[in-house]
Design a protein around this motif. Structure first.
Motif, mmCIF file in Angstrom:
data_model
loop_
_atom_site.group_PDB
_atom_site.id
_atom_site.type_symbol
_atom_site.label_atom_id
_atom_site.label_comp_id
_atom_site.label_asym_id
_atom_site.label_seq_id
_atom_site.Cartn_x
_atom_site.Cartn_y
_atom_site.Cartn_z
ATOM 1 N N ASN A 1 0.293 -6.296 -12.687
ATOM 2 C CA ASN A 1 0.256 -5.194 -11.249
ATOM 3 C C ASN A 1 -0.248 -4.066 -11.675
ATOM 4 O O ASN A 1 -0.855 -3.105 -10.981
ATOM 5 N N ARG B 1 -8.839 -7.071 -5.829
ATOM 6 C CA ARG B 1 -9.423 -8.368 -6.368
ATOM 7 C C ARG B 1 -9.373 -9.656 -5.126
ATOM 8 O O ARG B 1 -10.352 -10.294 -6.515
ATOM 9 N N LYS B 2 -9.523 -9.430 -4.935
ATOM 10 C CA LYS B 2 -10.021 -10.715 -3.258
ATOM 11 C C LYS B 2 -11.691 -10.783 -2.910
ATOM 12 O O LYS B 2 -12.504 -10.995 -2.888
ATOM 13 N N SER B 3 -12.152 -8.936 -2.740
ATOM 14 C CA SER B 3 -13.046 -8.910 -2.685
ATOM 15 C C SER B 3 -14.158 -9.332 -3.730
ATOM 16 O O SER B 3 -15.237 -9.123 -3.681
ATOM 17 N N TYR B 4 -14.094 -8.544 -4.662
ATOM 18 C CA TYR B 4 -14.586 -8.782 -6.174
ATOM 19 C C TYR B 4 -13.552 -8.985 -6.844
ATOM 20 O O TYR B 4 -13.305 -8.589 -8.015
ATOM 21 N N PRO B 5 -13.867 -10.621 -7.357
ATOM 22 C CA PRO B 5 -12.654 -11.496 -8.338
ATOM 23 C C PRO B 5 -13.097 -10.950 -9.847
ATOM 24 O O PRO B 5 -13.186 -12.734 -9.887
ATOM 25 N N GLU C 1 -1.098 -4.012 -1.243
ATOM 26 C CA GLU C 1 -2.161 -4.525 -0.412
ATOM 27 C C GLU C 1 -3.654 -4.607 -0.620
ATOM 28 O O GLU C 1 -4.624 -5.578 -0.550
ATOM 29 N N LEU D 1 -4.603 -5.771 -4.112
ATOM 30 C CA LEU D 1 -5.124 -7.109 -3.912
ATOM 31 C C LEU D 1 -6.300 -7.627 -2.965
ATOM 32 O O LEU D 1 -7.119 -8.332 -2.952
ATOM 33 N N GLY D 2 -6.689 -6.435 -2.195
ATOM 34 C CA GLY D 2 -7.693 -6.671 -1.040
ATOM 35 C C GLY D 2 -8.900 -6.895 -2.509
ATOM 36 O O GLY D 2 -10.087 -7.319 -2.230
ATOM 37 N N ASN E 1 -11.212 -11.372 -11.760
ATOM 38 C CA ASN E 1 -9.962 -12.373 -12.834
ATOM 39 C C ASN E 1 -10.556 -13.913 -11.945
ATOM 40 O O ASN E 1 -10.368 -15.077 -13.177
ATOM 41 N N ASP E 2 -11.859 -13.888 -11.818
ATOM 42 C CA ASP E 2 -11.711 -15.866 -10.699
ATOM 43 C C ASP E 2 -12.823 -16.226 -11.824
ATOM 44 O O ASP E 2 -13.436 -16.956 -11.859
ATOM 45 N N GLN F 1 -8.183 -5.057 -12.904
ATOM 46 C CA GLN F 1 -7.715 -4.066 -11.142
ATOM 47 C C GLN F 1 -6.297 -3.880 -11.588
ATOM 48 O O GLN F 1 -5.986 -5.171 -10.560
#
Lengths: 286, 365
Positions: free
Chosen positions: A170, A268-272, A262, A265-266, A274-275, A196
């Motif tokens: 990261n 990455r979660k809200s605009y993923p 934080e 990771l935020g 990597n997923d 990201q």
């Protein structure tokens, strides 16, 4: 986590004491201002080689590989332990089974955390007999950060950054010194965006080498949504860097920033990003 | 479904049948050609055009035909051999659905309320699909034929016989035939919520201009898309976009521009502006090249000035120049690619691994 990244600008012949004085000043000031990690430039081995030999290093034939290797590790260990700081002194040429350009990351205890060699090579680097390194490594650092290196032209290679990201990195230490054009937007900046991650760019600048200086993150978590946290190369606007140190034959420009895992990771979660890989597609055609 | 609901559904479908007859499209085009004829302008260069257009929901087919005709007319009269329309370029036609305005107001996330029932946005596209598809294919095939140029009709959201709904772009040749069809390969989180399905096939096509690939919008976030297309020999990449966020020059720089630099290829980005499903659409249509092939070494051949306006941008592509540049840079890549292949694609561990193989359903249009 507070980090510092450094651009060294060569302004004349390098003597050993000049080099030690400026490296010491950079690391001491970074530590004094709270940095836990300092990133020095790619090809710092050229400076060490010159300091040892007493004349400018223009290509690998001019170099005592063994001498540079010994000094690089001794200085890395001493600076890291004396200032209780994690650091990379940058990259240098080393003769192992082949000739590589490599960098090491040392922790505060003076232990090697990570070693990485350059993979993408310029025509000039190839002509000197430098070979592509065969691995891409990451290392767990502190506070949840996982670090990887990108050396020289690897900072233009999307595969390199993707492999680091997929292995958990990261924070990328981008030692961007290269022989040729530097363009951060086409290199480190955009690789940070598509993975990201955070990246610290350091560089050595001289007659034959160039590179940028900056600290980068995903647009959404940076000022003006620019993707730039510390703008040592005036990508967004012309501003003084955080610190400048003038030595006898070297000038150091330093960028510092507080990184937030934080926040990273935020986003990455809200605009993923990597997923949403199309793995089936890649397995068939990549 | 009860008797009355059946009757309503039947009436609705008959109405859509009537509104979307191919004859209506053809008659409107004849009318436009008579009243707004276009002037031939043959140029030697490989001139291409990218369109920035506004999403406008239409309640008749004719205004839709007018918008597309006028854009092609301008492209042709300025010498373009290829014109590229934006993403969601068939979405205008959802306005034909009876009660569409009420429907869109009930949108909540990826769902829409129909009476007491909640449906996915994909269901709306599924319902409208046969009608949208007929108008879209008739219109863009006819435009390509009449203007004798390559027309990328932008993308259109359509159901497939497997029951899934894809965001698909079509390229028409100067003879009006479909040369290439490409499903969007990477969906935005919003489209996942809507119930769309990503494609799993990527293709290129040889044209008189060069070898063309044409992913859609979000596909340019992923270097993998362009690397695959480049490995297939693509030289010109057409990218229809509809970006649902306020314009920011750095965020807008994250898609096709870096992909063009790292691949390297020519890239043509068309942009949809306006609003869709509560999101403001912004973006600048543009034509991009490796920095070394542009005058200011900025990688931009042409870019629309206003991220919310409408219009076209044009540029001439130097195909021999691109081929020479690719040849010069290719040799540097070989060793590195061998190293990367030890990691990729093996270490991808998340995402659409469970996506089914859609080979069998790919060619059912």
């Amino acid at each position: 986590m507070r980090v510092a990244t450094v651009q060294l600008i060569r302004q004349g012949s390098i003597r050993q004491e000049d080099l030690i004085i400026i490296l010491d000043a950079v690391i001491k000031k970074s530590k004094r201002y709270g940095a836990g990690l300092v990133v020095l430039p790619g090809q710092v081995g050229l400076l060490i080689g010159e300091a040892l030999k007493g004349k400018e290093i223009l290509e690998p034939d001019d170099v005592s590989f063994q001498g540079i290797d010994t000094v690089y590790h001794a200085w890395s260990k001493q600076f890291a332990t004396y200032y209780n700081i994690s650091l990379t002194l940058g990259s240098y040429w080393v003769e192992e089974e082949e000739l590589f350009s490599v960098a090491y990351l040392y922790n505060q205890k003076g232990e090697v955390l990570l070693k990485q060699g350059q993979i993408q090579l310029s025509e000039k680097e190839r002509s000197w007999g430098i070979k592509p390194y065969q691995e891409i490594n990451v290392a767990e650092f502190q506070d949840g950060y996982v670090l990887g290196f990108a050396l020289g032209l690897d900072n233009y290679a999307p595969e390199h950054y993707r492999i680091l990201n997929l292995q958990g990195a990261n924070l990328v230490l981008g030692l961007s010194t290269e022989w040729g054009m530097n363009d951060q937007l086409a290199g480190i900046w955009q690789l940070v965006q598509q993975n990201q991650v955070y990246a610290l760019e350091s560089s050595l600048v001289g007659d034959m080498v160039s590179g940028g200086l900056g600290i980068f993150g995903p647009c959404e978590i940076t000022p003006l949504e620019s993707g730039v946290i510390c703008d040592g190369s005036a990508l967004v606007e012309e501003r003084p860097v955080d610190m400048e140190i003038q030595g006898n034959s070297l000038q150091a420009r330093i960028c510092m920033a507080d990184l937030s895992l934080e926040s990273l990771l935020g986003i990455r979660k809200s605009y993923p990003i990597n997923d949403l890989y199309n793995v089936q597609l890649y397995r068939r055609w990549l | 479904m009860g008797f009355l609901a059946n009757l309503k559904d039947y009436a609705g479908r008959q109405w859509l049948e009537y509104l979307t007859k191919s004859d209506r499209v053809l008659r409107r085009l004849d009318h436009l050609e008579r009243n707004l004829p276009w002037q031939e302008n043959e140029v030697e260069q490989t001139r291409v055009a990218a369109i920035q257009a506004e999403l406008v929901f239409v309640n008749r087919v004719e205004p839709y035909v007018d918008i597309m005709y006028l854009a092609c007319k301008e492209a042709k009269e300025k010498g373009a051999k290829l014109v590229v329309f934006p993403e969601d370029n068939g979405t205008h036609l959802l306005g034909l659905l009876p009660g569409f305005n009420r429907l869109i107001k009930s949108l909540d996330g990826g769902k829409i309320s129909v009476g007491k029932e909640e449906i996915l946005i994909a269901d709306v596209f599924r319902y409208a699909g046969p009608y949208t598809e007929r108008v879209y294919l008739t219109l863009f095939s006819e435009l390509a034929k009449r203007f004798r140029m390559y027309v990328h009709g932008g993308s259109v959201i359509l159901p497939r016989t497997d029951g899934k709904v894809y965001n698909t772009a079509f390229l028409f040749g100067p003879d009006g035939k479909v040369l290439l069809r490409q499903d969007k390969l990477h969906l935005m989180p919003m489209e996942v919520e809507w119930g769309l399905t990503p494609g799993s096939i990527v293709e290129v096509v040889d044209t008189e201009l060069g070898r063309i690939g044409m992913p859609v919008c979000m596909d340019a976030t992923y270097f993998e898309t362009f690397r695959i297309l480049s490995n297939m020999g693509a030289e010109i990449i057409l990218l229809p976009t509809a970006n649902p966020e306020e314009y920011n020059r750095f965020k807008a720089l994250r898609g096709i521009w870096p992909r063009v630099q790292e691949t390297p290829v020519y890239g043509i980005r068309s942009s949809m502006v306006g609003s869709l499903a509560g999101f403001k659409l912004t973006g600048k249509a543009g034509i991009f090249a490796p920095r070394e092939l542009t005058e200011k070494r900025d990688g931009i051949l042409a870019e629309f000035a206003n991220p919310e306006g409408v219009g076209l941008v044009f540029a001439d592509l130097d195909m021999p120049g691109l081929r020479a540049y690719r040849e010069r840079t290719r040799t540097e890549q070989v060793d590195a690619q061998r190293i990367y292949s030890r990691y990729l694609p093996r270490i991808y561990k998340v995402g659409a691994e469970d996506a089914e193989d859609t080979d069998s359903t790919r060619r059912d249009h």
